[in-house]
Design a protein around this motif. Sequence first.
Motif, mmCIF file in Angstrom:
data_model
loop_
_atom_site.group_PDB
_atom_site.id
_atom_site.type_symbol
_atom_site.label_atom_id
_atom_site.label_comp_id
_atom_site.label_asym_id
_atom_site.label_seq_id
_atom_site.Cartn_x
_atom_site.Cartn_y
_atom_site.Cartn_z
ATOM 1 N N ALA A 1 2.256 7.214 3.141
ATOM 2 C CA ALA A 1 2.558 5.800 2.967
ATOM 3 C C ALA A 1 3.439 5.282 4.096
ATOM 4 C CB ALA A 1 3.248 5.577 1.627
ATOM 5 N N TRP A 2 3.374 3.979 4.289
ATOM 6 C CA TRP A 2 4.285 3.274 5.186
ATOM 7 C C TRP A 2 5.200 2.399 4.325
ATOM 8 C CZ3 TRP A 2 5.015 4.205 10.212
ATOM 9 C CH2 TRP A 2 3.997 4.830 10.931
ATOM 10 N N PHE A 3 6.472 2.433 4.645
ATOM 11 C CA PHE A 3 7.456 1.579 4.022
ATOM 12 C C PHE A 3 8.143 0.776 5.124
ATOM 13 C CE2 PHE A 3 7.894 3.157 -0.372
ATOM 14 C CZ PHE A 3 7.133 4.309 -0.303
ATOM 15 N N ARG A 4 8.827 -0.272 4.729
ATOM 16 C CA ARG A 4 9.639 -1.004 5.691
ATOM 17 C C ARG A 4 10.903 -1.519 5.001
ATOM 18 N NH1 ARG A 4 5.968 -6.479 6.727
ATOM 19 N NH2 ARG A 4 6.328 -7.475 4.687
ATOM 20 N N GLN A 5 11.911 -1.737 5.831
ATOM 21 C CA GLN A 5 13.144 -2.330 5.329
ATOM 22 C C GLN A 5 13.514 -3.478 6.240
ATOM 23 O OE1 GLN A 5 16.394 0.369 4.586
ATOM 24 N NE2 GLN A 5 17.372 -1.115 3.248
ATOM 25 N N ARG A 6 13.378 -4.676 5.709
ATOM 26 C CA ARG A 6 13.715 -5.883 6.466
ATOM 27 C C ARG A 6 15.204 -6.115 6.366
ATOM 28 N NH1 ARG A 6 9.072 -9.912 4.222
ATOM 29 N NH2 ARG A 6 9.463 -8.783 2.284
ATOM 30 N N PRO A 7 15.792 -6.800 7.336
ATOM 31 C CA PRO A 7 17.233 -7.053 7.322
ATOM 32 C C PRO A 7 17.665 -7.709 6.026
ATOM 33 C CG PRO A 7 16.299 -7.678 9.427
ATOM 34 C CD PRO A 7 15.145 -7.349 8.542
ATOM 35 N N GLY A 8 18.665 -7.129 5.378
ATOM 36 C CA GLY A 8 19.203 -7.698 4.156
ATOM 37 C C GLY A 8 18.362 -7.445 2.916
ATOM 38 N N ASN A 9 17.326 -6.625 3.061
ATOM 39 C CA ASN A 9 16.444 -6.361 1.924
ATOM 40 C C ASN A 9 16.361 -4.861 1.628
ATOM 41 O OD1 ASN A 9 14.696 -8.975 1.140
ATOM 42 N ND2 ASN A 9 15.158 -9.008 3.319
ATOM 43 N N GLU A 10 15.885 -4.556 0.429
ATOM 44 C CA GLU A 10 15.653 -3.160 0.071
ATOM 45 C C GLU A 10 14.354 -2.675 0.721
ATOM 46 O OE1 GLU A 10 17.820 -3.180 -4.325
ATOM 47 O OE2 GLU A 10 15.691 -2.744 -4.152
ATOM 48 N N ARG A 11 14.249 -1.379 0.806
ATOM 49 C CA ARG A 11 13.020 -0.800 1.346
ATOM 50 C C ARG A 11 11.848 -1.117 0.423
ATOM 51 N NH1 ARG A 11 13.869 5.272 2.365
ATOM 52 N NH2 ARG A 11 13.681 5.334 0.090
ATOM 53 N N GLU A 12 10.708 -1.423 1.019
ATOM 54 C CA GLU A 12 9.529 -1.788 0.231
ATOM 55 C C GLU A 12 8.303 -1.068 0.757
ATOM 56 O OE1 GLU A 12 8.518 -5.926 0.746
ATOM 57 O OE2 GLU A 12 8.963 -5.880 2.886
ATOM 58 N N GLY A 13 7.380 -0.804 -0.140
ATOM 59 C CA GLY A 13 6.139 -0.183 0.264
ATOM 60 C C GLY A 13 5.224 -1.170 0.957
ATOM 61 N N VAL A 14 4.580 -0.734 2.019
ATOM 62 C CA VAL A 14 3.680 -1.580 2.795
ATOM 63 C C VAL A 14 2.226 -1.188 2.543
ATOM 64 C CG1 VAL A 14 2.965 -2.211 5.127
ATOM 65 C CG2 VAL A 14 5.396 -1.975 4.585
ATOM 66 N N ALA A 15 1.947 0.100 2.645
ATOM 67 C CA ALA A 15 0.576 0.576 2.470
ATOM 68 C C ALA A 15 0.603 2.061 2.148
ATOM 69 C CB ALA A 15 -0.244 0.342 3.738
ATOM 70 N N ALA A 16 -0.455 2.520 1.496
ATOM 71 C CA ALA A 16 -0.583 3.936 1.180
ATOM 72 C C ALA A 16 -2.026 4.363 1.349
ATOM 73 C CB ALA A 16 -0.111 4.221 -0.244
ATOM 74 N N ILE A 17 -2.211 5.659 1.589
ATOM 75 C CA ILE A 17 -3.556 6.179 1.811
ATOM 76 C C ILE A 17 -3.687 7.529 1.123
ATOM 77 C CG2 ILE A 17 -2.911 7.272 4.018
ATOM 78 C CD1 ILE A 17 -5.712 6.388 5.056
ATOM 79 N N SER A 18 -4.859 7.768 0.550
ATOM 80 C CA SER A 18 -5.092 9.007 -0.183
ATOM 81 C C SER A 18 -5.185 10.190 0.768
ATOM 82 C CB SER A 18 -6.376 8.887 -0.993
ATOM 83 O OG SER A 18 -7.491 8.625 -0.145
ATOM 84 N N THR A 19 -5.198 11.384 0.195
ATOM 85 C CA THR A 19 -5.157 12.592 1.021
ATOM 86 C C THR A 19 -6.302 12.657 2.022
ATOM 87 O OG1 THR A 19 -6.351 13.768 -0.720
ATOM 88 C CG2 THR A 19 -3.954 13.944 -0.735
ATOM 89 N N GLY A 20 -7.503 12.317 1.583
ATOM 90 C CA GLY A 20 -8.648 12.377 2.486
ATOM 91 C C GLY A 20 -8.829 11.153 3.346
ATOM 92 N N GLY A 21 -8.090 10.102 3.030
ATOM 93 C CA GLY A 21 -8.158 8.892 3.831
ATOM 94 C C GLY A 21 -9.183 7.873 3.385
ATOM 95 N N SER A 22 -9.875 8.151 2.295
ATOM 96 C CA SER A 22 -10.949 7.241 1.883
ATOM 97 C C SER A 22 -10.468 6.079 1.046
ATOM 98 C CB SER A 22 -12.008 8.021 1.094
ATOM 99 O OG SER A 22 -11.434 8.590 -0.072
ATOM 100 N N SER A 23 -9.272 6.195 0.499
ATOM 101 C CA SER A 23 -8.744 5.134 -0.357
ATOM 102 C C SER A 23 -7.410 4.633 0.167
ATOM 103 C CB SER A 23 -8.552 5.658 -1.788
ATOM 104 O OG SER A 23 -9.782 6.072 -2.337
ATOM 105 N N THR A 24 -7.245 3.308 0.127
ATOM 106 C CA THR A 24 -6.023 2.692 0.629
ATOM 107 C C THR A 24 -5.555 1.607 -0.328
ATOM 108 O OG1 THR A 24 -7.309 1.089 1.915
ATOM 109 C CG2 THR A 24 -6.643 3.099 3.047
ATOM 110 N N VAL A 25 -4.303 1.278 -0.213
ATOM 111 C CA VAL A 25 -3.735 0.184 -1.003
ATOM 112 C C VAL A 25 -2.669 -0.493 -0.151
ATOM 113 C CG1 VAL A 25 -2.001 1.673 -2.101
ATOM 114 C CG2 VAL A 25 -2.760 -0.416 -3.248
ATOM 115 N N TYR A 26 -2.523 -1.821 -0.322
ATOM 116 C CA TYR A 26 -1.613 -2.600 0.501
ATOM 117 C C TYR A 26 -0.744 -3.516 -0.336
ATOM 118 C CZ TYR A 26 -4.787 -1.199 4.247
ATOM 119 O OH TYR A 26 -5.540 -0.470 5.132
ATOM 120 N N ALA A 27 0.432 -3.795 0.181
ATOM 121 C CA ALA A 27 1.252 -4.844 -0.399
ATOM 122 C C ALA A 27 0.570 -6.178 -0.139
ATOM 123 C CB ALA A 27 2.637 -4.826 0.230
ATOM 124 N N ASP A 28 0.746 -7.112 -1.059
ATOM 125 C CA ASP A 28 0.110 -8.420 -0.909
ATOM 126 C C ASP A 28 0.520 -9.108 0.391
ATOM 127 O OD1 ASP A 28 0.199 -9.335 -4.455
ATOM 128 O OD2 ASP A 28 -1.237 -8.149 -3.296
#
Length: 130
Positions: A35-62
Amino acid sequence: QVQLVESGGGSVQAGESLRLSCAASGYTFSTYCMAWFRQRPGNEREGVAAISTGGSSTVYADSVKGRFIISKDNAKNSLYLQMNSLKPDDTAMYYCAANPDRVYSGGQFLGCGPSQHNYWGRGTQVTVSS
């Protein structure tokens, strides 16, 4: 020794693109949800995107859906995040993370977890100016 090393960050103008990379070592990369996460200034860390072990499935933050693409190359032990149409609000430190578990519901990949991510990189800074 497990290592996750991010690279590819930088300073760009709004509308431009960047491609982040995460080089993994010290564990069996192909068996981990990533997964990729990010932390913007003044904010908590948030999830950006994730990918399954084989890479065939993904999910994204809106907030990044339709602009960012997560991918992985198990042969190269590498994770990527292609970021297009960048906005000033995307300015953040970006982190990659690994989790041995993943969540599915009704056959749909929902992300990594529910356990905590085992391994984290130190991050790469992305700055987007208007």
